[in-house]
Design a protein around this motif. Structure first.
Motif, PDB file in Angstrom:
ATOM      1  N   THR A 202     -37.927  35.159 -64.580  1.00  0.00           N
ATOM      2  CA  THR A 202     -37.276  36.495 -65.151  1.00  0.00           C
ATOM      3  C   THR A 202     -36.437  35.955 -66.448  1.00  0.00           C
ATOM      4  O   THR A 202     -36.699  36.549 -67.596  1.00  0.00           O
ATOM      5  CB  THR A 202     -36.226  36.995 -64.319  1.00  0.00           C
ATOM      6  N   LYS A 205     -39.488  35.401 -69.066  1.00  0.00           N
ATOM      7  CA  LYS A 205     -39.962  36.776 -69.538  1.00  0.00           C
ATOM      8  C   LYS A 205     -39.201  37.468 -70.782  1.00  0.00           C
ATOM      9  O   LYS A 205     -39.548  38.015 -71.461  1.00  0.00           O
ATOM     10  CB  LYS A 205     -40.148  37.844 -68.501  1.00  0.00           C
ATOM     11  N   LYS A 206     -37.811  37.229 -70.657  1.00  0.00           N
ATOM     12  CA  LYS A 206     -36.858  37.582 -71.389  1.00  0.00           C
ATOM     13  C   LYS A 206     -36.664  36.779 -72.788  1.00  0.00           C
ATOM     14  O   LYS A 206     -36.119  37.248 -73.642  1.00  0.00           O
ATOM     15  CB  LYS A 206     -35.284  37.847 -70.969  1.00  0.00           C
TER      16      LYS A 206
END
Length: 783
Positions: A202, A205-206
């Motif tokens: 996660t 992806k950020k």
């Protein structure tokens, strides 16, 4: 795992199964406890230093090494995010907490002088904290780099825990109990082993790869993000009308409502949308795991051990006189045999009482944990509202005391829960054992002493009940007016005589009442010992209760830093200023582009008109035209920016005033909090104007109060004439710090006459700073 626990279980099961003690070798762990934590410091320190290199310093030596490394923290104690991950990280340390508290196991092996053990304990706490620091640090940084190192570190610790569970050759019963004992910590480690790689993906992806971004540390500051945040939902809920619950219909629904009401009052009541902070969840989770471990060890060791003593007693009776009585047995042997049976039954009673008391203490501890969470939510909401009926005001203690007590709270809460559980086990065991002995004596027809005790006490109890009931009836129907509705005495002569004669009787009743007070205080103190949210001491002596002071400090720090209204107001103000700066920059850029276009057109026109001049005159003319046009364009741009800004301010001021009027119409009680009303009250008190007393201040007639103030002013100043027309002048004062209503005297010389008339003019000074914040307040009212 604790070697003592494994060897104790193995010995009990070997003895119960008839095995030889030497047939099974004691469990010797391959990984030494002291060396494990001491050597684990090496990777823990390296990972922590790597984490620190990803963060910049803020104040100290910013030019050295480009501001790196920075100071990292393991956990934001005020955050409400990553609650499950933080709780599992603390849960992985639960067995270690158990060994520290109950087994006094340190990270350094030392058998010397006791005076040095305190320093060994402090050093051990630092070692334990540093060993688990990379797990918490990775959760706090939330980058791909931190999650990657944290995942590898958690996998290593999980593999070691699994190896410790399977390294010894044990019986099936011992193996099962050992697995159940370490199951909570193992499940927490497995959760982190799975969740941290997912969080790493996660973060990838950020775009959070290596470095800690201070600017991205805060929340996103857009109106949608503010509205969708936890604080935004809380503020939006404040503007919603509460949902009225209809009373239950039918007998079944009433019973269910009563049961749920009792559960919500004494145990826990869930509230949708509320998030407990990560620190509170972690503390309670660690406490539950420690209570679980204690309960498992008590129920797995002591009942079996008591049963072994009972079997040994029967075995001794069998080899000495036999289990069945002989035909020609003497009375002495029969009496000894009966005492053997009484001892056997007593040991059996001890076993049952231990199981019952342990289970009840566990249930009470879980209920106290749940009720502590519910009480925390109620107390926090009360502090948000400014209600200090339960939690003392912040000014009751110093800010330094609040800060220190907030630091103490987490450790105090776990320690109090453990002590409360142990004391509850002991007291419940004694109570249940006494009740079991009484029942055993009644079963064996040894109840004469009970009959004698009841024969002695029943007149006293009956008399006390009759007197109490008589006092209740006399007080309600004879001594008070309106059958007890009014606190006004009636029949005073009889009341005075009754009070005089009851004085002597209440002395004896007071002796019994004092004993009951002591028993009640002991009961409440033991049952609610783990509840730091309620002091076991009276309100005047709460300052000497260290547990309650720790809770008060934690709550004050929590309320001061997590108030949703303050957070939303601050974020909306920052959002308004940010939008204003962006709008001004965009407007200036647009007007500058238009001005540049006009300037180029002016240059070309001037050159075409004066094309016949010489080259020198042409250059001089270009410079003059360029200078004059630059000045004109700058003035034009600034005027247009100012005009558009003034127009925007007027629109936003009108919208803001409309919102204020709408709010006041639907919430008339707010009018008494406005500055104009407070100034009017101050003027009325200064002039001696009487103000009508009412339970609702909003019901006061404002127009009548203003007229009374005007009349009183004329009365004290007869020379002043009442002005029929008041001029309201709105001024833009850049130097003013707030809205101020001023009354000034201005001289107006009438045309054709020489006299001067003094007119009261109300000047309303409205600051530009207030105009800049109007749009932000408008956006906040839309939440």
């Amino acid at each position: 795992m604790a070697t003592t626990f494994i060897n104790s279980l193995q010995g009990i099961f070997n003895y119960a199964s008839g095995k030889n003690q030497t047939s099974t070798a004691p469990c010797t762990p391959a990984i030494d406890h002291y060396k494990y934590y001491q050597y684990s410091l090496i990777p823990a320190l390296l990972i922590t230093m790597a984490f620190a290199a990803t963060k910049k310093r803020r104040n100290i030596l910013l030019n050295m090494f480009r501001g790196r490394p920075g100071l990292i923290y393991p956990m934001d104690s005020l955050t409400r995010s990553s609650r499950i991950s933080y709780a599992c990280a603390f849960g992985a340390t639960a067995i270690l907490v158990y060994r520290i508290v109950l087994e006094q196991t340190y990270a350094i092996e030392y058998n010397g002088a006791r005076a040095v053990k305190s320093f060994i304990a402090i050093a051990s706490m630092f070692i334990y904290g540093m060993v688990f620091f990379p797990v918490f640090g990775s959760l706090a940084l939330e980058t791909v780099f931190s999650f990657g190192l944290g995942t590898a570190y958690v996998w290593m610790m999980t593999a070691i825990d699994i190896f410790r569970l399977t390294e010894c050759h044990l019986d099936t019963e011992t193996r099962v109990l050992l697995v159940f004992r370490g199951l909570p910590s193992l499940l927490c480690s497995l959760y982190l082993s799975i969740s941290m790689p997912i969080r790493m993906v996660t973060a990838f992806k950020k775009g959070k790869y290596f470095y800690w971004d201070d600017e991205a540390e805060g929340e996103e500051n857009s109106l949608e993000d503010i509205r969708d945040s936890y604080s935004g939902h809380h503020v939006a809920k404040l503007f919603q009308k509460p949902v009225l619950k209809l009373p239950p219909e039918g007998f079944k629904q009433r019973v269910v409502s009563i049961v749920l009401g009792l559960f919500h009052r004494f145990v826990y009541q869930r509230q949708r949308g509320f998030r407990y902070p990560s620190r509170m969840i972690s503390v309670m989770f660690v406490s539950i795991i420690v209570i679980y471990t204690l309960t498992l060890e008590i129920l797995s060791i002591f009942p079996s051990l008591i049963q072994l003593y009972a079997d040994a007693l029967m075995y001794y009776m069998d080899i000495t006189m036999g289990l069945t009585p002989a035909v020609n047995e003497s009375s002495t042997e029969t009496a000894i045999r009966n005492w053997f049976y009484v001892g056997y039954w007593s040991i059996g009673i001890l076993r049952v009482c231990l199981i019952v008391s342990t289970v009840l203490a566990t249930v009470f501890s879980l209920f106290n944990v749940l009720h502590t969470l519910s009480s925390y939510r109620q107390n926090l909401y009360a502090l948000y509202r400014g209600d200090h009926s339960h939690i003392p005001h912040a000014s009751a203690y110093s800010n330094t005391s609040h800060c220190i007590n907030s630091i103490k709270y987490a450790g105090f809460q776990v320690g109090y829960i453990i002590w409360s559980y142990l004391l509850q086990c002991l007291i419940l065991f004694l109570i249940s054992f006494l009740l079991a002995i009484v029942i055993l004596l009644i079963i064996n027809d040894l109840n004469k002493w009970i009959i004698l005790l009841l024969d002695l006490l029943w007149p006293v109890v009956l008399t006390a009940v009759i007197v109490a009931l008589g006092q209740l009836l006399l007080a309600k129907y004879f001594f008070l007016q309106g059958r007890g509705v009014y606190l006004a005495l009636n029949n005073r002569s009889f009341y005075f005589n009754f009070t005089y004669f009851m004085f002597f009787y209440n002395i004896f009743l007071g002796l019994v009442s004092c004993l009951l007070r002591i028993l009640k205080a002991m009961f409440v103190g033991v049952v609610f010992l783990s509840r730091l949210d309620s002091s076991t001491l009276p309100r005047r002596f709460e300052f000497i209760d260290p547990g309650f002071k720790a809770y008060v400090g934690y709550m004050q720090i929590e309320a001061a830093h997590t108030h949703p209204v303050v957070i939303i107001f601050t974020r909306v103000m920052m959002l308004g200023l940010q939008h204003k700066r962006e709008r001004v920059r965009a407007q200036e850029g647009k007007l500058n582009a238009e001005g540049a276009t006009q300037l180029n057109a002016a240059k070309e026109s001037a050159i075409q008109q004066n094309g016949s001049h010489s080259a020198g005159n042409e250059m001089q003319m270009k410079k003059s035209v360029q200078r004059d046009d630059d000045i004109n364009v700058q003035v034009s741009v600034s005027e247009r920016v100012y005009d558009s800004e003034e127009e925007r301010r007027r629109r936003e001021a009108a919208r803001f005033n409309w919102h204020v009027m709408y709010t006041l119409l639907h919430n008339p009680d707010i009018r008494v909090m406005r500055k104009g009303y407070l100034q009017m009250l101050r003027q009325a008190r200064q002039l001696g104007v009487q103000i009508a007393i009412s339970d609702r201040q909003a019901d006061v007639n404002f127009d009548k109060l203003q007229q009374d103030i005007t009349d009183a002013r004329e009365k004290y100043n007869p020379t002043a004439k009442k002005s029929k027309d008041k001029a309201y002048v709105v001024e833009d004062d850049d130097d003013a710090s707030n809205d101020d209503v001023k009354e000034t005297e201005m001289a107006d010389v009438e045309a054709g006459q020489g006299d001067v008339k003094k007119t009261s003019v109300v000047v309303v000074t409205k600051t530009r700073a207030q105009d800049e914040l109007d749009v932000s307040v408008t956006q906040m009212t839309n939440l």
